[in-house]
Design a protein around this motif. Sequence first.
Motif, short mmCIF file in Angstrom:
data_model
loop_
_atom_site.label_atom_id
_atom_site.label_comp_id
_atom_site.label_asym_id
_atom_site.label_seq_id
_atom_site.Cartn_x
_atom_site.Cartn_y
_atom_site.Cartn_z
N TYR A 38 0.94 -1.33 -0.03
CA TYR A 38 0.03 0.08 -0.01
C TYR A 38 0.74 1.33 0.03
O TYR A 38 2.04 1.19 0.31
CB TYR A 38 -0.78 -0.09 1.23
N VAL A 39 0.29 2.28 -0.35
CA VAL A 39 0.77 3.80 -0.04
C VAL A 39 0.49 4.04 1.31
O VAL A 39 -1.00 4.11 1.73
CB VAL A 39 0.32 4.90 -1.09
N ILE A 89 -3.68 5.67 7.00
CA ILE A 89 -4.72 5.20 5.88
C ILE A 89 -3.84 4.53 4.88
O ILE A 89 -2.58 4.95 4.65
CB ILE A 89 -4.97 6.58 5.13
N LEU A 90 -4.31 3.51 4.48
CA LEU A 90 -3.67 2.38 3.48
C LEU A 90 -4.49 2.77 2.11
O LEU A 90 -5.49 2.45 1.95
CB LEU A 90 -3.86 0.96 3.89
N LYS A 91 -3.45 3.13 1.01
CA LYS A 91 -3.93 3.38 -0.18
C LYS A 91 -3.66 2.32 -1.28
O LYS A 91 -2.30 1.64 -1.12
CB LYS A 91 -3.70 4.94 -0.65
N ALA A 92 -4.32 2.16 -2.27
CA ALA A 92 -4.07 1.29 -3.25
C ALA A 92 -2.82 1.74 -4.04
O ALA A 92 -2.84 3.01 -4.16
CB ALA A 92 -5.06 0.99 -4.21
N LYS A 93 -1.93 0.96 -4.27
CA LYS A 93 -0.91 1.52 -5.37
C LYS A 93 -1.34 1.55 -6.55
O LYS A 93 -0.85 0.69 -7.89
CB LYS A 93 0.39 0.38 -5.25
N ASP A 94 -2.17 2.44 -7.15
CA ASP A 94 -2.61 2.79 -8.55
C ASP A 94 -2.64 4.24 -8.67
O ASP A 94 -2.39 4.75 -7.86
CB ASP A 94 -3.84 1.92 -8.82
N SER A 95 -2.98 4.67 -9.81
CA SER A 95 -2.78 6.08 -10.21
C SER A 95 -4.18 6.74 -9.25
O SER A 95 -3.73 7.94 -8.97
CB SER A 95 -3.46 6.30 -11.60
N ALA A 96 -5.16 6.18 -8.97
CA ALA A 96 -6.14 6.83 -8.15
C ALA A 96 -5.80 6.84 -6.57
O ALA A 96 -6.24 7.74 -5.88
CB ALA A 96 -7.38 6.05 -8.33
N GLN A 97 -5.07 5.84 -6.19
CA GLN A 97 -4.53 5.74 -4.75
C GLN A 97 -5.72 5.76 -3.85
O GLN A 97 -6.19 6.54 -2.97
CB GLN A 97 -3.58 6.84 -4.35
#
Length: 400
Positions: A38-39, A89-97
């Motif tokens: 994750y980010v 906060i854990l964000k997806a590792k994609d362009s939208a995060q």
Amino acid sequence: MWAFTSCSDEVRQAEIAEVIEEEPAPVVQEFGFTLNDYVVVRDTIRSGDSFGNILINHGVSHGDVFKIVQEVKDIFDPRKIVLGKPYVILKAKDSAQTPKAFIYENDKIQYTVVNTGDSIAAYKAEKPVTIKQRAVSGVISSSLSAAVEEEGLNFLITHEMSNIYQWSIDFFRLQKGDKFKLVFNEKYINDTIYAGIDNIEAAVFVHQEKPYYAFNYASDSTSGDLAYYDEEARPLQSFFLKAPLNYSRISSRFSPRRYHPVQKRWKAHKGTDYAAPHGTPIWSTANGVVIASSYTAGNGNYVKVKHNGTYTTQYLHMSKRAVKQGQRVKQGDVIGYVGSTGLATGPHVCYRFWVNGEQRDPFRQNLPSAEPIEDKLKPTYFAAIEPLKAELGKIEFKNI
């Protein structure tokens, strides 16, 4: 024309051509997640923050925030987030995060996870905690708190020892040269981060040359409730605490005739008023069941606890109640906080005490001790404390 290359040039070219493989990043596990996936955003609750605004600022739509709050409100109440508490906060590792999880740290050990992705859910969890045992000794030169500080111990040790020995030793009358030995447990998160005191397993406090032993033991295997007993299996605890809080002074005692400061008339005062700062925690003075947690114009916020067929206590003028009717409480549990609600001129708790349905002055009662260990269980108790007593014996007393 011949072209010549030196050996060093060949080596340099080989180094340039060599593909250097980087070592993979170490796997980081926390809160039950692999953070490498994750980010990761770490922050703390700031003034003006709300759960909704935090998520919106990280790309969650207003509609999705509403949906998340409705789904998780029974586990996580967004209105109760506290200023200064950390969150992740854990964000997806994609362009939208896109945020996938919001993790609120309730304290050093407990945390709440709110899954904000496709499967919305919330649950409470704890960081892995290791218990480590320590054995120490100390000597009184001025006060117990000073002796604890001199040994580099957590200040909560003072509080714990005061609670254990409050019926045996007057800590305002300690003498220079009084000394103690302790076997106690400390908590560590992930085996390394100090997280405070767990409990005192055993202690001996020598006051006026008399040793006072204390051993932590669960005499009731069904409830698992722990209490402190001495080397003869006698309880150190009294059935009632001496007071329902840490108070500044007793502002008014139980009296058949007192001039009421609000009503401006003489009437009986069937309670004891303990003055204390607004918000001071109020404790149940004994084990029991809450039979009332309510509000009236005279009492303000109040709690009433039935302890057994003989004794009942009541606590008036709270700023806030912390228990509900029907709830079982143990001695020392916080049941509310000092305030000045109802007929009160300043922050205090009016402590009322019933014996067989009649209000009495608790200072004039011959109050019972805590339940002793049954005779048939004493051999088990003596066997359980033997290694702790031996451990205490190995510790050398300190002298001034």
